[in-house]
Design an enzyme around this catalytic site. Structure first.
Site, PDB file in Angstrom:
ATOM      1  N   TYR A  50      34.440  43.814  47.702  1.00  0.00           N
ATOM      2  CA  TYR A  50      33.415  44.526  48.475  1.00  0.00           C
ATOM      3  C   TYR A  50      32.095  43.748  48.426  1.00  0.00           C
ATOM      4  O   TYR A  50      31.460  43.487  49.459  1.00  0.00           O
ATOM      5  CB  TYR A  50      33.227  45.955  47.921  1.00  0.00           C
ATOM      6  CG  TYR A  50      31.886  46.547  48.232  1.00  0.00           C
ATOM      7  CD1 TYR A  50      31.614  47.071  49.496  1.00  0.00           C
ATOM      8  CD2 TYR A  50      30.860  46.575  47.277  1.00  0.00           C
ATOM      9  CE1 TYR A  50      30.360  47.596  49.788  1.00  0.00           C
ATOM     10  CE2 TYR A  50      29.622  47.092  47.565  1.00  0.00           C
ATOM     11  CZ  TYR A  50      29.369  47.597  48.814  1.00  0.00           C
ATOM     12  OH  TYR A  50      28.132  48.100  49.106  1.00  0.00           O
TER      13      TYR A  50
ATOM     14  N   LYS B 186      29.717  41.640  51.445  1.00  0.00           N
ATOM     15  CA  LYS B 186      28.268  41.741  51.720  1.00  0.00           C
ATOM     16  C   LYS B 186      27.641  40.346  51.663  1.00  0.00           C
ATOM     17  O   LYS B 186      26.828  39.974  52.517  1.00  0.00           O
ATOM     18  CB  LYS B 186      27.592  42.677  50.708  1.00  0.00           C
ATOM     19  CG  LYS B 186      28.024  44.130  50.793  1.00  0.00           C
ATOM     20  CD  LYS B 186      27.574  44.766  52.098  1.00  0.00           C
ATOM     21  CE  LYS B 186      28.001  46.196  52.239  1.00  0.00           C
ATOM     22  NZ  LYS B 186      27.801  46.740  53.591  1.00  0.00           N
TER      23      LYS B 186
ATOM     24  N   SER C 172      23.555  44.833  49.977  1.00  0.00           N
ATOM     25  CA  SER C 172      23.547  45.549  48.702  1.00  0.00           C
ATOM     26  C   SER C 172      23.034  44.652  47.594  1.00  0.00           C
ATOM     27  O   SER C 172      23.232  43.426  47.624  1.00  0.00           O
ATOM     28  CB  SER C 172      24.985  45.977  48.388  1.00  0.00           C
ATOM     29  OG  SER C 172      25.116  46.317  47.034  1.00  0.00           O
TER      30      SER C 172
HETATM   31  N1  UFG Z   1      28.475  55.625  35.672  1.00  0.00           N
HETATM   32  C1  UFG Z   1      28.975  56.381  34.635  1.00  0.00           C
HETATM   33  N2  UFG Z   1      29.939  57.296  34.933  1.00  0.00           N
HETATM   34  C2  UFG Z   1      30.412  57.500  36.195  1.00  0.00           C
HETATM   35  C3  UFG Z   1      29.882  56.725  37.246  1.00  0.00           C
HETATM   36  C4  UFG Z   1      28.916  55.796  36.943  1.00  0.00           C
HETATM   37  O1  UFG Z   1      28.593  56.217  33.477  1.00  0.00           O
HETATM   38  O2  UFG Z   1      31.300  58.347  36.374  1.00  0.00           O
HETATM   39  C5  UFG Z   1      27.423  54.647  35.356  1.00  0.00           C
HETATM   40  C6  UFG Z   1      27.813  53.212  35.666  1.00  0.00           C
HETATM   41  O3  UFG Z   1      28.473  52.636  34.566  1.00  0.00           O
HETATM   42  C7  UFG Z   1      26.454  52.590  35.960  1.00  0.00           C
HETATM   43  C8  UFG Z   1      25.661  53.732  36.606  1.00  0.00           C
HETATM   44  O4  UFG Z   1      26.321  54.923  36.206  1.00  0.00           O
HETATM   45  O5  UFG Z   1      25.802  52.225  34.770  1.00  0.00           O
HETATM   46  C9  UFG Z   1      25.645  53.682  38.122  1.00  0.00           C
HETATM   47  O6  UFG Z   1      26.975  53.571  38.599  1.00  0.00           O
HETATM   48  P1  UFG Z   1      27.335  53.787  40.154  1.00  0.00           P
HETATM   49  O7  UFG Z   1      28.819  53.671  40.269  1.00  0.00           O
HETATM   50  O8  UFG Z   1      26.699  55.029  40.660  1.00  0.00           O
HETATM   51  O9  UFG Z   1      26.592  52.592  40.867  1.00  0.00           O
HETATM   52  P2  UFG Z   1      26.747  51.019  40.654  1.00  0.00           P
HETATM   53  O10 UFG Z   1      25.394  50.519  40.263  1.00  0.00           O
HETATM   54  O11 UFG Z   1      27.884  50.652  39.812  1.00  0.00           O
HETATM   55  O12 UFG Z   1      27.144  50.576  42.125  1.00  0.00           O
HETATM   56  C10 UFG Z   1      26.218  50.693  43.159  1.00  0.00           C
HETATM   57  C11 UFG Z   1      26.931  50.904  44.482  1.00  0.00           C
HETATM   58  C12 UFG Z   1      27.733  49.706  44.866  1.00  0.00           C
HETATM   59  C13 UFG Z   1      26.911  48.475  44.759  1.00  0.00           C
HETATM   60  C14 UFG Z   1      26.280  48.378  43.385  1.00  0.00           C
HETATM   61  C15 UFG Z   1      25.395  47.197  43.200  1.00  0.00           C
HETATM   62  O13 UFG Z   1      27.797  51.999  44.401  1.00  0.00           O
HETATM   63  O14 UFG Z   1      28.127  49.862  46.201  1.00  0.00           O
HETATM   64  O15 UFG Z   1      25.491  49.532  43.182  1.00  0.00           O
HETATM   65  O16 UFG Z   1      24.364  47.233  44.096  1.00  0.00           O
HETATM   66  F1  UFG Z   1      27.703  47.403  44.941  1.00  0.00           F
END
Ligand code: UFG
Length: 336
Positions: free
Chosen positions: A149, A153, A124
Protein backbone atom coordinates in the site's frame (compact mmCIF):
# COMPACT_ATOMS: atom_id res chain seq x y z
CA UNK A 1 -14.27 25.63 -9.34
CA UNK A 2 -15.80 22.40 -10.62
CA UNK A 3 -13.87 19.68 -8.84
CA UNK A 4 -14.04 15.94 -9.55
CA UNK A 5 -13.53 13.75 -6.48
CA UNK A 6 -12.45 10.22 -7.37
CA UNK A 7 -13.40 7.87 -4.55
CA UNK A 8 -15.70 10.69 -3.53
CA UNK A 9 -17.92 8.65 -1.19
CA UNK A 10 -15.04 7.70 1.12
CA UNK A 11 -14.24 8.94 4.60
CA UNK A 12 -11.94 11.87 3.80
CA UNK A 13 -13.61 12.65 0.46
CA UNK A 14 -17.13 12.94 1.92
CA UNK A 15 -15.91 15.51 4.46
CA UNK A 16 -14.00 17.32 1.71
CA UNK A 17 -17.13 17.46 -0.42
CA UNK A 18 -18.95 19.39 2.30
CA UNK A 19 -16.10 21.87 2.81
CA UNK A 20 -15.84 22.42 -0.96
CA UNK A 21 -19.54 23.31 -1.13
CA UNK A 22 -19.17 25.60 1.89
CA UNK A 23 -16.33 27.38 0.07
CA UNK A 24 -18.44 27.93 -3.04
CA UNK A 25 -17.05 25.12 -5.20
CA UNK A 26 -18.98 22.50 -7.16
CA UNK A 27 -17.95 18.93 -6.37
CA UNK A 28 -18.69 15.98 -8.63
CA UNK A 29 -18.31 12.48 -7.21
CA UNK A 30 -17.13 9.31 -8.93
CA UNK A 31 -17.00 6.10 -6.89
CA UNK A 32 -17.52 2.39 -7.51
CA UNK A 33 -18.52 1.78 -3.86
CA UNK A 34 -15.89 -0.92 -3.51
CA UNK A 35 -15.07 0.32 -0.05
CA UNK A 36 -17.69 3.00 0.56
CA UNK A 37 -21.44 3.41 0.84
CA UNK A 38 -23.96 5.23 -1.34
CA UNK A 39 -25.63 6.39 1.85
CA UNK A 40 -22.57 8.60 2.51
CA UNK A 41 -23.47 10.66 -0.58
CA UNK A 42 -27.10 11.02 0.51
CA UNK A 43 -25.91 12.32 3.87
CA UNK A 44 -23.45 14.73 2.27
CA UNK A 45 -26.32 16.04 0.16
CA UNK A 46 -28.47 16.38 3.27
CA UNK A 47 -25.70 18.33 5.07
CA UNK A 48 -25.04 20.54 2.03
CA UNK A 49 -28.73 21.12 1.32
CA UNK A 50 -28.17 20.41 -2.37
CA UNK A 51 -27.72 17.46 -4.67
CA UNK A 52 -24.22 16.48 -5.75
CA UNK A 53 -23.72 14.94 -9.22
CA UNK A 54 -22.33 11.44 -8.87
CA UNK A 55 -21.25 8.64 -11.16
CA UNK A 56 -20.96 4.98 -10.21
CA UNK A 57 -17.87 4.12 -12.23
CA UNK A 58 -14.56 2.36 -11.59
CA UNK A 59 -11.88 5.02 -12.08
CA UNK A 60 -9.71 2.44 -13.91
CA UNK A 61 -12.42 2.29 -16.62
CA UNK A 62 -11.20 5.20 -18.70
CA UNK A 63 -13.90 4.91 -21.33
CA UNK A 64 -16.69 5.09 -18.77
CA UNK A 65 -14.86 7.94 -17.01
CA UNK A 66 -14.66 10.00 -20.21
CA UNK A 67 -18.45 10.52 -20.02
CA UNK A 68 -17.96 12.68 -16.92
CA UNK A 69 -15.61 14.97 -18.84
CA UNK A 70 -18.12 15.24 -21.69
CA UNK A 71 -20.86 16.27 -19.30
CA UNK A 72 -18.80 18.68 -17.17
CA UNK A 73 -15.96 21.14 -17.61
CA UNK A 74 -13.71 20.02 -14.78
CA UNK A 75 -11.26 22.55 -13.28
CA UNK A 76 -9.46 20.22 -10.91
CA UNK A 77 -9.40 16.62 -9.71
CA UNK A 78 -8.85 15.36 -6.18
CA UNK A 79 -7.71 11.79 -6.59
CA UNK A 80 -8.85 9.94 -3.46
CA UNK A 81 -9.72 6.62 -5.11
CA UNK A 82 -7.56 3.66 -4.12
CA UNK A 83 -7.27 0.57 -1.99
CA UNK A 84 -6.01 1.54 1.45
CA UNK A 85 -5.74 -1.38 3.86
CA UNK A 86 -2.11 -1.95 4.87
CA UNK A 87 -2.52 -5.62 5.91
CA UNK A 88 -4.62 -6.53 2.88
CA UNK A 89 -1.99 -4.98 0.62
CA UNK A 90 0.59 -7.46 1.96
CA UNK A 91 -1.74 -10.37 1.10
CA UNK A 92 -2.86 -8.97 -2.27
CA UNK A 93 0.02 -6.88 -3.62
CA UNK A 94 -0.89 -7.24 -7.29
CA UNK A 95 -4.45 -6.07 -6.72
CA UNK A 96 -3.07 -3.01 -4.93
CA UNK A 97 -0.50 -2.15 -7.58
CA UNK A 98 -2.99 -2.74 -10.38
CA UNK A 99 -5.88 -0.78 -8.95
CA UNK A 100 -4.02 2.14 -7.41
CA UNK A 101 -1.65 2.68 -10.31
CA UNK A 102 -4.10 1.96 -13.17
CA UNK A 103 -6.63 4.39 -11.74
CA UNK A 104 -3.99 7.11 -11.48
CA UNK A 105 -2.82 6.61 -15.07
CA UNK A 106 -6.43 6.66 -16.23
CA UNK A 107 -6.93 9.99 -14.41
CA UNK A 108 -3.73 11.48 -15.90
CA UNK A 109 -4.71 10.46 -19.43
CA UNK A 110 -8.17 11.93 -18.97
CA UNK A 111 -6.62 15.17 -17.73
CA UNK A 112 -4.46 15.44 -20.83
CA UNK A 113 -7.30 14.58 -23.21
CA UNK A 114 -9.69 17.01 -21.59
CA UNK A 115 -7.42 19.96 -20.78
CA UNK A 116 -7.62 19.57 -16.98
CA UNK A 117 -4.42 20.95 -15.50
CA UNK A 118 -4.78 20.55 -11.74
CA UNK A 119 -4.67 17.44 -9.58
CA UNK A 120 -4.52 17.03 -5.81
CA UNK A 121 -3.43 13.58 -4.69
CA UNK A 122 -4.15 11.70 -1.43
CA UNK A 123 -0.69 10.61 -0.44
CA UNK A 124 0.40 9.46 2.97
CA UNK A 125 3.10 9.94 5.58
CA UNK A 126 3.80 6.28 4.94
CA UNK A 127 6.03 7.35 2.00
CA UNK A 128 8.65 8.54 4.53
CA UNK A 129 9.18 4.87 5.44
CA UNK A 130 11.53 4.30 8.37
CA UNK A 131 12.63 7.91 8.68
CA UNK A 132 15.65 8.65 10.83
CA UNK A 133 14.21 11.65 12.60
CA UNK A 134 11.00 13.52 13.39
CA UNK A 135 9.25 15.80 12.64
CA UNK A 136 8.86 14.64 9.07
CA UNK A 137 9.57 17.37 6.55
CA UNK A 138 8.59 17.30 2.89
CA UNK A 139 12.18 17.39 1.65
CA UNK A 140 13.25 14.36 3.69
CA UNK A 141 14.00 11.14 1.79
CA UNK A 142 11.09 8.87 0.88
CA UNK A 143 10.91 5.16 0.14
CA UNK A 144 11.69 2.15 2.29
CA UNK A 145 7.93 1.63 2.68
CA UNK A 146 6.92 -1.31 4.85
CA UNK A 147 4.03 -2.62 2.70
CA UNK A 148 2.66 -2.58 -0.88
CA UNK A 149 0.00 0.00 0.00
CA UNK A 150 2.75 2.42 1.01
CA UNK A 151 4.71 1.63 -2.15
CA UNK A 152 1.66 2.46 -4.30
CA UNK A 153 1.56 5.92 -2.69
CA UNK A 154 5.29 6.31 -3.28
CA UNK A 155 5.00 5.19 -6.91
CA UNK A 156 2.00 7.40 -7.62
CA UNK A 157 3.89 10.42 -6.26
CA UNK A 158 6.62 9.56 -8.77
CA UNK A 159 4.16 9.05 -11.65
CA UNK A 160 2.46 12.38 -11.00
CA UNK A 161 5.82 14.15 -10.71
CA UNK A 162 7.00 12.70 -14.04
CA UNK A 163 3.63 13.58 -15.58
CA UNK A 164 4.00 17.22 -14.50
CA UNK A 165 7.63 17.36 -15.64
CA UNK A 166 6.64 16.19 -19.11
CA UNK A 167 3.57 18.43 -19.33
CA UNK A 168 4.48 21.88 -18.09
CA UNK A 169 0.86 23.02 -17.90
CA UNK A 170 0.09 20.38 -15.24
CA UNK A 171 -0.11 21.34 -11.58
CA UNK A 172 0.19 18.60 -9.00
CA UNK A 173 -0.27 18.87 -5.24
CA UNK A 174 0.82 15.77 -3.35
CA UNK A 175 -0.82 15.86 0.08
CA UNK A 176 0.84 13.60 2.64
CA UNK A 177 -1.76 12.82 5.27
CA UNK A 178 -0.86 11.87 8.78
CA UNK A 179 -3.51 10.03 10.89
CA UNK A 180 -7.06 11.21 10.11
CA UNK A 181 -9.62 10.74 12.90
CA UNK A 182 -12.89 12.37 13.98
CA UNK A 183 -16.04 12.96 12.00
CA UNK A 184 -18.37 15.75 10.92
CA UNK A 185 -19.78 17.48 14.01
CA UNK A 186 -23.32 16.54 12.97
CA UNK A 187 -22.50 12.84 13.49
CA UNK A 188 -24.09 12.11 10.09
CA UNK A 189 -20.90 11.16 8.25
CA UNK A 190 -17.76 9.47 9.51
CA UNK A 191 -15.40 6.55 9.04
CA UNK A 192 -17.14 3.24 8.30
CA UNK A 193 -14.44 0.57 8.13
CA UNK A 194 -15.26 -2.81 6.63
CA UNK A 195 -14.91 -5.63 9.18
CA UNK A 196 -12.66 -5.28 12.21
CA UNK A 197 -10.93 -1.89 12.08
CA UNK A 198 -7.16 -1.75 11.62
CA UNK A 199 -6.78 1.80 12.81
CA UNK A 200 -6.68 2.96 16.38
CA UNK A 201 -9.57 5.44 16.64
CA UNK A 202 -12.26 3.28 14.97
CA UNK A 203 -11.08 0.39 17.15
CA UNK A 204 -11.43 2.48 20.33
CA UNK A 205 -14.90 3.58 19.18
CA UNK A 206 -16.04 0.01 18.57
CA UNK A 207 -14.82 -1.03 22.02
CA UNK A 208 -16.70 1.96 23.48
CA UNK A 209 -19.93 1.00 21.70
CA UNK A 210 -19.58 -2.66 22.79
CA UNK A 211 -18.97 -4.14 19.34
CA UNK A 212 -15.45 -5.20 20.29
CA UNK A 213 -14.41 -6.39 23.75
CA UNK A 214 -10.94 -4.99 24.23
CA UNK A 215 -8.37 -2.79 22.57
CA UNK A 216 -4.96 -4.42 22.08
CA UNK A 217 -2.22 -1.80 22.40
CA UNK A 218 0.50 -2.95 20.05
CA UNK A 219 3.66 -2.61 22.10
CA UNK A 220 4.61 -0.59 25.18
CA UNK A 221 8.36 -0.90 24.74
CA UNK A 222 8.95 1.67 22.00
CA UNK A 223 11.45 4.48 22.62
CA UNK A 224 8.63 6.97 23.32
CA UNK A 225 7.68 8.75 26.58
CA UNK A 226 5.20 6.03 27.68
CA UNK A 227 6.47 3.20 25.45
CA UNK A 228 3.46 3.20 23.09
CA UNK A 229 3.53 4.37 19.46
CA UNK A 230 3.30 8.11 18.76
CA UNK A 231 1.32 9.51 15.80
CA UNK A 232 0.08 12.83 14.44
CA UNK A 233 -3.72 12.56 14.64
CA UNK A 234 -5.60 15.13 12.59
CA UNK A 235 -9.33 15.90 12.58
CA UNK A 236 -10.87 14.88 9.26
CA UNK A 237 -12.57 18.28 8.88
CA UNK A 238 -9.18 20.01 9.15
CA UNK A 239 -7.88 17.57 6.56
CA UNK A 240 -10.87 18.36 4.33
CA UNK A 241 -10.13 22.09 4.64
CA UNK A 242 -6.54 21.32 3.61
CA UNK A 243 -7.90 19.93 0.34
CA UNK A 244 -9.96 23.06 -0.29
CA UNK A 245 -6.82 25.15 0.27
CA UNK A 246 -4.82 22.86 -2.05
CA UNK A 247 -7.42 23.27 -4.82
CA UNK A 248 -7.34 27.05 -4.43
CA UNK A 249 -3.53 27.16 -4.24
CA UNK A 250 -1.89 28.58 -7.34
CA UNK A 251 0.50 25.69 -7.78
CA UNK A 252 3.24 25.73 -10.41
CA UNK A 253 4.47 22.25 -11.27
CA UNK A 254 4.64 19.83 -8.34
CA UNK A 255 4.28 20.68 -4.67
CA UNK A 256 4.51 18.16 -1.81
CA UNK A 257 2.69 19.20 1.35
CA UNK A 258 2.23 17.45 4.71
CA UNK A 259 -1.21 17.66 6.26
CA UNK A 260 -0.76 17.06 9.97
CA UNK A 261 -0.92 19.01 13.21
CA UNK A 262 2.80 18.84 13.99
CA UNK A 263 2.01 17.25 17.37
CA UNK A 264 2.41 13.59 18.31
CA UNK A 265 0.25 11.66 20.78
CA UNK A 266 0.84 8.13 22.07
CA UNK A 267 -1.69 5.30 22.00
CA UNK A 268 -2.15 5.69 25.77
CA UNK A 269 -2.65 9.47 25.33
CA UNK A 270 -5.41 8.69 22.82
CA UNK A 271 -7.12 6.17 25.11
CA UNK A 272 -7.02 8.62 28.04
CA UNK A 273 -8.22 11.54 25.92
CA UNK A 274 -11.13 9.46 24.58
CA UNK A 275 -12.09 8.34 28.10
CA UNK A 276 -12.00 11.88 29.48
CA UNK A 277 -13.74 13.56 26.54
CA UNK A 278 -16.61 11.06 26.48
CA UNK A 279 -16.80 9.73 30.04
CA UNK A 280 -16.36 6.12 28.89
CA UNK A 281 -13.80 3.58 30.10
CA UNK A 282 -11.89 1.74 27.38
CA UNK A 283 -10.94 -1.83 28.19
CA UNK A 284 -7.42 -2.42 26.91
CA UNK A 285 -4.53 -4.80 27.18
CA UNK A 286 -0.89 -4.55 26.17
CA UNK A 287 -0.07 -6.83 23.23
CA UNK A 288 3.09 -7.46 21.20
CA UNK A 289 4.22 -4.91 18.63
CA UNK A 290 2.42 -4.99 15.27
CA UNK A 291 4.80 -5.92 12.44
CA UNK A 292 5.67 -2.93 10.25
CA UNK A 293 4.81 -0.29 12.88
CA UNK A 294 7.25 2.48 13.66
CA UNK A 295 7.76 4.12 17.06
CA UNK A 296 7.08 7.74 16.22
CA UNK A 297 5.61 9.63 13.29
CA UNK A 298 4.55 13.27 13.26
CA UNK A 299 4.69 16.08 10.78
CA UNK A 300 6.46 19.32 10.35
CA UNK A 301 3.35 21.31 9.42
CA UNK A 302 5.02 24.61 8.54
CA UNK A 303 4.96 24.24 4.73
CA UNK A 304 1.17 23.88 4.64
CA UNK A 305 0.85 27.02 6.72
CA UNK A 306 3.20 28.97 4.50
CA UNK A 307 1.88 27.85 1.11
CA UNK A 308 -1.75 27.02 1.76
CA UNK A 309 -2.36 29.40 4.69
CA UNK A 310 -3.85 26.36 6.35
CA UNK A 311 -3.35 24.83 9.75
CA UNK A 312 -5.24 22.29 11.81
CA UNK A 313 -7.62 23.94 14.27
CA UNK A 314 -9.47 21.07 15.95
CA UNK A 315 -8.20 19.82 19.31
CA UNK A 316 -7.68 16.29 20.55
CA UNK A 317 -10.91 16.66 22.55
CA UNK A 318 -12.78 17.56 19.32
CA UNK A 319 -11.31 14.51 17.61
CA UNK A 320 -12.40 12.18 20.43
CA UNK A 321 -15.88 13.72 20.84
CA UNK A 322 -16.66 13.77 17.13
CA UNK A 323 -15.42 10.20 16.59
CA UNK A 324 -17.66 9.00 19.40
CA UNK A 325 -20.63 11.10 18.31
CA UNK A 326 -20.48 9.42 14.87
CA UNK A 327 -19.98 5.93 16.32
CA UNK A 328 -22.76 6.11 18.92
CA UNK A 329 -25.27 7.50 16.44
CA UNK A 330 -24.27 4.97 13.77
CA UNK A 331 -23.20 1.84 15.64
CA UNK A 332 -23.36 -0.16 12.43
CA UNK A 333 -21.95 2.56 10.22
CA UNK A 334 -24.04 3.70 7.24
CA UNK A 335 -26.02 0.46 7.06
CA UNK A 336 -27.99 1.13 10.23
N1 UFG B 1 -2.67 0.69 17.43
C1 UFG B 1 -2.89 -0.12 18.53
N2 UFG B 1 -3.96 -0.96 18.49
C2 UFG B 1 -4.81 -1.03 17.43
C3 UFG B 1 -4.58 -0.20 16.32
C4 UFG B 1 -3.50 0.65 16.36
O1 UFG B 1 -2.13 -0.10 19.50
O2 UFG B 1 -5.76 -1.83 17.48
C5 UFG B 1 -1.52 1.61 17.48
C6 UFG B 1 -0.49 1.35 16.40
O3 UFG B 1 0.45 0.39 16.83
C7 UFG B 1 0.10 2.74 16.20
C8 UFG B 1 -1.09 3.68 16.46
O4 UFG B 1 -2.02 2.91 17.22
O5 UFG B 1 1.08 3.01 17.17
C9 UFG B 1 -1.78 4.15 15.20
O6 UFG B 1 -2.10 3.03 14.39
P1 UFG B 1 -3.10 3.15 13.13
O7 UFG B 1 -3.26 1.77 12.58
O8 UFG B 1 -4.32 3.89 13.51
O9 UFG B 1 -2.30 4.09 12.14
P2 UFG B 1 -0.87 3.90 11.48
O10 UFG B 1 -0.05 5.08 11.91
O11 UFG B 1 -0.30 2.57 11.68
O12 UFG B 1 -1.25 3.97 9.94
C10 UFG B 1 -1.72 5.17 9.40
C11 UFG B 1 -2.65 4.89 8.23
C12 UFG B 1 -1.91 4.25 7.10
C13 UFG B 1 -0.68 5.02 6.78
C14 UFG B 1 0.16 5.21 8.03
C15 UFG B 1 1.39 6.01 7.82
O13 UFG B 1 -3.68 4.02 8.62
O14 UFG B 1 -2.75 4.28 5.98
O15 UFG B 1 -0.63 5.88 8.99
O16 UFG B 1 1.07 7.27 7.38
F1 UFG B 1 0.04 4.34 5.88
Amino acid sequence: MKILLTGGAGYIASHTCIELVKSGHTPIIVDNFYNSQKEAISRVEELCGQSIPFYEIDVCDKEAMSVIFKEHTIDAIIHFAGYKAVGESVAKPLAYYKNNIDSTISVCELMKENGVTKIVFSSSATVYGLAEKVPLKEDMPTGGCTNPYGWTKYMIEQILTDFANANKEMNVVLLRYFNPVGAHESGRIGEDPVGIPNNLMPYICQVAVGKLKQLAIFGDDYPTPDGTGVRDYIHVVDLALGHVAACEFDCKGVEVINLGTGVGYSVLDMVKAFEEANGIKINYTIAPRRPGDIATCYSDATKAKKLLHWEAKHTLVDMCKDSWNWQKNNPKGYNK
